[in-house]
Structures are given as structure tokens and as C-alpha cells.
Motif scaffolding. Structure first.
Motif, PDB file in Angstrom:
ATOM      1  N   THR A  10       0.828  -1.198   0.000  1.00  0.00           N
ATOM      2  CA  THR A  10       0.000   0.000   0.000  1.00  0.00           C
ATOM      3  C   THR A  10       0.864   1.250   0.000  1.00  0.00           C
ATOM      4  N   PRO A  11       0.606   2.189  -0.904  1.00  0.00           N
ATOM      5  CA  PRO A  11       1.410   3.417  -0.949  1.00  0.00           C
ATOM      6  C   PRO A  11       1.144   4.314   0.250  1.00  0.00           C
ATOM      7  N   LEU A  12       2.029   5.257   0.471  1.00  0.00           N
ATOM      8  CA  LEU A  12       1.869   6.220   1.556  1.00  0.00           C
ATOM      9  C   LEU A  12       0.811   7.252   1.183  1.00  0.00           C
ATOM     10  N   THR A  13       0.252   7.883   2.194  1.00  0.00           N
ATOM     11  CA  THR A  13      -0.652   9.000   1.973  1.00  0.00           C
ATOM     12  C   THR A  13       0.161  10.238   1.584  1.00  0.00           C
ATOM     13  N   GLN A  14      -0.533  11.239   1.063  1.00  0.00           N
ATOM     14  CA  GLN A  14       0.146  12.487   0.703  1.00  0.00           C
ATOM     15  C   GLN A  14       0.839  13.086   1.926  1.00  0.00           C
ATOM     16  N   GLN A  15       0.183  13.052   3.079  1.00  0.00           N
ATOM     17  CA  GLN A  15       0.774  13.609   4.291  1.00  0.00           C
ATOM     18  C   GLN A  15       2.022  12.840   4.700  1.00  0.00           C
ATOM     19  N   GLU A  16       1.997  11.532   4.555  1.00  0.00           N
ATOM     20  CA  GLU A  16       3.176  10.730   4.890  1.00  0.00           C
ATOM     21  C   GLU A  16       4.333  11.022   3.943  1.00  0.00           C
ATOM     22  N   LEU A  17       4.027  11.217   2.663  1.00  0.00           N
ATOM     23  CA  LEU A  17       5.075  11.559   1.700  1.00  0.00           C
ATOM     24  C   LEU A  17       5.730  12.896   2.045  1.00  0.00           C
TER      25      LEU A  17
END
Length: 228
Positions: free
Chosen positions: A29-36
Motif C-alpha cells: 500500500t502506498p503512503l498517503t500524501q501527508q506521509e510523503l
């Protein structure tokens, strides 16, 4: 384009992998925008550099050597690296603690400059990546190829995937599938082929509500030898 419905792709992948639960457990699962946004410049540069060195080499050998790379290149901190002279870069390229490959070492300098310049323009490199439109993810690939060094082909996309960016990957299995439906015709990295890929993945994303990462992996699992 005459595209296969994503439900059919999913069911075929599930059958090949022992059912839906087994298939779902294999997906990343990719990271969220906030995590990026929280990823610092040094981690981007480390990831790009690792993938550059892994290209054409044993991934395991590179991973085992990576602590030495981190030490020699100041933890891939952009500021100190941009202050190095040409002579200092030359010395690092022949240091026995790392894999000695002059042009790959010099790509670290070029990609540090790319990250620095993106930070000036967008606030941070992470901000540029996090805000990149998902329906033009290959545009980000092309940015890395144009403004960075040795990040063309699958090197840039694999590094982005490693960092948690939501992107599809044109692995051998995925590329073969896309060619079978004439989504890719001729050169894989032409503007036309990449535009067709963006269009197809956007179509499947609308059908499924899934990430580009999941769609790409499910396609790979649905056909071929599953070379990831």
C-alpha cells in the motif's frame, strides 16, 4: 483502446494466487500524501542512489554495502554533498568501502542538485512528489529522467515505489500485458506509450477505486511469471 475490465484481471490474479485473501496479502500500500510530505531530502537521495547502483548489479550486494554509502556520503544530506569539490567526488568514487563505479557515484551529485532545485521551486522535493497529479505519474518519471541522472527506464519508478509513492511499474509482466492489449506499441518509453499507459491505469482506477500500486501488482499477478 479496448481494455479488459479490472474485475476480470482481479479474478484471474486471485485464482493464480490462491484466492482473494492471499492476493490481498501480497499487495503493498502506498503512503498517503501527508506521509510523503514528511520524507526528508536525504532519504529521497539515498533511495535514488541505491536504485542507480542496483541497476545491473545484485540488489543484495548493494543493500549490504549501503551502510558504507550512508557513512561516506554524509547520510546523503544535500547541503554537505553540494559543497564537495570535483577532486573530493573523484576520491569518493574510488573509495574501497563502497562499490566503485565512477558514473554512478557522480549521479549522486547530479541527483542532489536536482532535489535541491526542486526544493527551491516547490518548497521541498517531497512536496513536488506528493502533489504530482496521479493521472500523469509518468510525467514524474520523465522529470526524474530529464533533471536527474541515471533515473530513466524503471530505475526512477522503482525508487518512487520503494519510497511509498503511488505509481505503477512497467515490469516485464506488466509491460507484456499492456502490449497484448496494444496499450504499448513500439517503444515503451515514448510519449505516446506513456500517455496510453496513464490513460489505461486511470480507467482501471476509476473502475476499481484502487491505487496505481495495487492495480500494477494485480496485473503482474494475473499473467506471466510474476517478475516484480
Amino acid at each position: 483502446m479496448n481494455l479488459e475490465h479490472f474485475d476480470a484481471i482481479y479474478q484471474r490474479a486471485a485464482e493464480r494466487k490462491g484466492g482473494e485473501l492471499a492476493l490481498e496479502s501480497m499487495l503493498s500500500t502506498p503512503l498517503t500524501q501527508q506521509e510523503l510530505l514528511s520524507i526528508t531530502d536525504d532519504r529521497w537521495l539515498s533511495a535514488f542512489s541505491m536504485k542507480v547502483f542496483q541497476s545491473g548489479m545484485s540488489w543484495k550486494v548493494v543493500r549490504n554495502k549501503w551502510p558504507n554509502f550512508e557513512e561516506l556520503f554524509f547520510g546523503f544530506k544535500i547541503g554537505p554533498l553540494l559543497m564537495l569539490s570535483d577532486e573530493q567526488w573523484e576520491a569518493k568514487s574510488i573509495d574501497k568501502r563502497i562499490i566503485r563505479h565512477h558514473s554512478k557515484v557522480m549521479s549522486i551529485a547530479a541527483n542532489a542538485q536536482m532535489i535541491y532545485e526542486a526544493g527551491i521551486k516547490h518548497g521541498s522535493f517531497a512536496q513536488m512528489v506528493a502533489q504530482w497529479p496521479s493521472d500523469d505519474i509518468t510525467g514524474l518519471w520523465l522529470y526524474l529522467k530529464k533533471h536527474g541522472q541515471r533515473l530513466g527506464g524503471n530505475t526512477g519508478p522503482y525508487a518512487l515505489r520503494q519510497m511509498g509513492v503511488d505509481t505503477f511499474i512497467l515490469s516485464q509482466d506488466v509491460e507484456a500485458y499492456l502490449r497484448s492489449y496494444k496499450i504499448i506499441e513500439g517503444g515503451r518509453d515514448t510519449k505516446r506509450s506513456l500517455a496510453q499507459c496513464n490513460q489505461a491505469f486511470s480507467f482501471w482506477q476509476q473502475q476499481s477505486g484502487r491505487s496505481l500500486t495495487h492495480i500494477s501488482q494485480i496485473i503482474a499477478f494475473s499473467c506471466g511469471d510474476n517478475r516484480m
